[in-house]
Motif scaffolding. Structure first.
Motif, PDB file in Angstrom:
ATOM      1  N   CYS A  73      34.978  40.742  46.808  1.00 21.85           N
ATOM      2  CA  CYS A  73      33.418  40.262  46.404  1.00 21.85           C
ATOM      3  C   CYS A  73      33.124  39.450  45.574  1.00 21.85           C
ATOM      4  O   CYS A  73      34.108  39.168  44.593  1.00 21.85           O
ATOM      5  CB  CYS A  73      33.043  41.954  45.949  1.00 21.85           C
ATOM      6  SG  CYS A  73      32.562  43.098  47.174  1.00 21.85           S
ATOM      7  N   ASP A 113      33.123  42.304  50.751  1.00 17.70           N
ATOM      8  CA  ASP A 113      31.845  41.761  50.948  1.00 17.70           C
ATOM      9  C   ASP A 113      31.971  40.554  52.177  1.00 17.70           C
ATOM     10  O   ASP A 113      32.500  39.428  51.817  1.00 17.70           O
ATOM     11  CB  ASP A 113      30.851  40.939  49.936  1.00 17.70           C
ATOM     12  CG  ASP A 113      29.387  40.674  50.425  1.00 17.70           C
ATOM     13  OD1 ASP A 113      29.177  40.267  51.683  1.00 17.70           O
ATOM     14  OD2 ASP A 113      28.699  41.019  49.476  1.00 17.70           O
ATOM     15  N   SER A 137      26.346  43.735  53.221  1.00 14.11           N
ATOM     16  CA  SER A 137      26.836  42.540  52.180  1.00 14.11           C
ATOM     17  C   SER A 137      25.881  42.545  51.089  1.00 14.11           C
ATOM     18  O   SER A 137      24.529  42.991  51.263  1.00 14.11           O
ATOM     19  CB  SER A 137      26.422  41.218  53.063  1.00 14.11           C
ATOM     20  OG  SER A 137      26.641  40.378  51.859  1.00 14.11           O
ATOM     21  N   ARG A 138      26.331  42.193  49.932  1.00 14.91           N
ATOM     22  CA  ARG A 138      25.479  42.226  48.806  1.00 14.91           C
ATOM     23  C   ARG A 138      24.976  40.647  48.470  1.00 14.91           C
ATOM     24  O   ARG A 138      24.490  40.520  47.288  1.00 14.91           O
ATOM     25  CB  ARG A 138      26.136  42.583  47.494  1.00 14.91           C
ATOM     26  CG  ARG A 138      25.096  43.497  46.546  1.00 14.91           C
ATOM     27  CD  ARG A 138      25.413  44.250  45.428  1.00 14.91           C
ATOM     28  NE  ARG A 138      24.201  44.709  44.863  1.00 14.91           N
ATOM     29  CZ  ARG A 138      23.805  45.237  43.656  1.00 14.91           C
ATOM     30  NH1 ARG A 138      25.250  45.222  42.641  1.00 14.91           N
ATOM     31  NH2 ARG A 138      22.839  45.561  43.141  1.00 14.91           N
TER      32      ARG A 138
END
Ligand SMILES: *Cc1c(COP(=O)(O)O)cnc(C)c1O
Ligand code: SF4
Length: 377
Positions: free
Chosen positions: A134, A181, A210-211
């Motif tokens: 991430c 992610d 997803s961020r």
């Protein structure tokens, strides 16, 4: 919603010389992640407590953020800032109760089935964990356990095994690509995954969790990625905004680009004590999401993850917030409040009680203004 000045990052000394071109490059954002406090010692007004927390949590759960996400902190002196609290370690994580109550894999994701990276909980959909990388480490992450291993995308062989599992199970209609992610993966790798999923006829929906839209929206300025969304039209995006300060004019630009490819964008929020656990903050967040054309999907009760429970509110708090939203906010902006049950038993929605009493030929309701209404049938 935060409106950012042109060159807003230049107020932070270490990024003073970064050009617009670099700042807007998603790869630059990832390559220049902050994983140590040192460069920002003077900027961030770090307390002694925070410093100790940094040291003590280093082996359990790293610190890491993109420059963009950190730059959304409005006031560096404010230790209660909602963005700061999502990325800065705190001693509360190490609290005995907080450690004791949670577990590292409360939903037994690593056990169902035994294929690495696949979690098959519901008959018609599977979770497909594509990477354990991430670009930001969120303190409340429910997959903290991932980061204890080496951070990497899966190997080709691992992916092949995952595709094989999905191919054999014809009940599966939807694949949730998650991580880590997945949008931190290079386009080539994403293309490989999407291409293989497209070869499986029974897949109707591909959901990408997803961020990046929150922590690195420049990901969506990448034309090659937009081309992929355009080509692979089963894709939906589900992102993870927790606070109005995270929604910016850059978010809006990014969403517009995503929508131009025909890809819907939805959001999941986690209810976090001290960050967003009040009616007004959630209302504002939902309004900002709607303005940006992101559809609020879930509002989650905080998961029972080791080291995260200091963020947990009362279950009631979420119900109160939902009750407040109803009638005040467009139905489009109202998420589903849900608890994910431990042991991998699934998500359950919880609603304020509107049906007060029901007989054979009548029912009594409470409306959003607390008026009691009886209907007959
Ligand atoms: C959350 C989750 C899903 C998706 O659930 P929806 O209610 O469809 O959003 C699917 N599989 C697993 C393992 C999950 O945790
Ligand atoms: S982006 Fe998602 S998976 Fe990654 S650390 Fe944050 S909550 Fe966890």
């Amino acid at each position: 919603m935060q409106y950012l000045d042109e060159q807003f990052w230049k107020r932070i000394k270490i990024w003073e010389d970064v050009s617009l071109e670099n700042w807007q490059n998603w790869k630059w954002q990832i390559a220049n992640r902050l994983t140590s406090l040192l460069p920002l010692r003077n900027v961030l007004n770090i307390s002694k407590q925070e410093e100790i927390a940094f040291e003590k949590t280093a082996d359990i759960f790293h610190f890491g953020t993109t420059p963009y996400y950190l730059s959304l902190i409005k006031d560096f002196k404010d230790r209660q800032n909602p963005i700061r609290k999502q990325i800065f370690p705190s001693l509360e994580e190490l609290d005995e109760e907080v450690q004791k109550l949670g577990s590292l894999d409360p939903f037994l994701e690593d056990k169902m089935p035994s294929i690495q990276g696949i979690t098959h909980r519901y008959p018609d959909r599977v979770l497909f964990r594509a990477t354990n990388f991430c670009s930001v480490y969120c303190r409340h992450c429910m997959r903290k356990r991932m980061f204890l291993e080496e951070e990497r995308a899966r190997t080709k062989e691992e992916y092949e095994e995952m595709f094989e599992y999905i191919k054999k199970n014809k009940n599966i209609k939807e694949v949730l690509i998650s991580g880590g992610d997945p949008l931190t993966l290079p386009n080539k790798k994403l293309e490989f995954i999407l291409d293989n999923l497209y070869k499986i006829d029974h897949i109707d929906i591909i959901r990408i969790g997803s961020r990046e839209l929150v922590v690195n929206p420049y990901r969506f300025f990448d034309e090659r990625l937009l081309e992929l969304f355009d080509r692979y039209d089963k894709v939906w995006i589900v992102t993870h905004f927790n606070h109005p300060d995270e929604v910016t004019d850059i978010t809006k630009k990014a969403v517009k680009l995503i929508l131009s490819t025909g890809t819907p964008v939805l959001n999941q929020t986690v209810l976090l004590k001290g960050i967003n656990d009040d009616e007004k903050t959630i209302e504002t967040l939902m309004r900002d999401l709607l303005r940006t054309k992101i559809k609020p999907y879930y509002l989650f009760f905080c998961d029972p993850v080791k080291g995260v429970l200091h963020f947990r509110t009362d279950l009631e708090k979420g119900i109160k917030i939902m009750d407040y939203l109803r009638g005040r906010l467009s139905g489009l902006g109202i998420p589903i409040y849900a608890v994910d049950l431990e042991g991998g038993l699934g998500k359950v929605p919880i609603f304020p009680q509107y049906l007060i009493e029901k007989g054979k030929s009548h029912a009594t309701f409470r409306n959003f203004e607390n008026k009691i209404v009886k209907i007959f049938f």
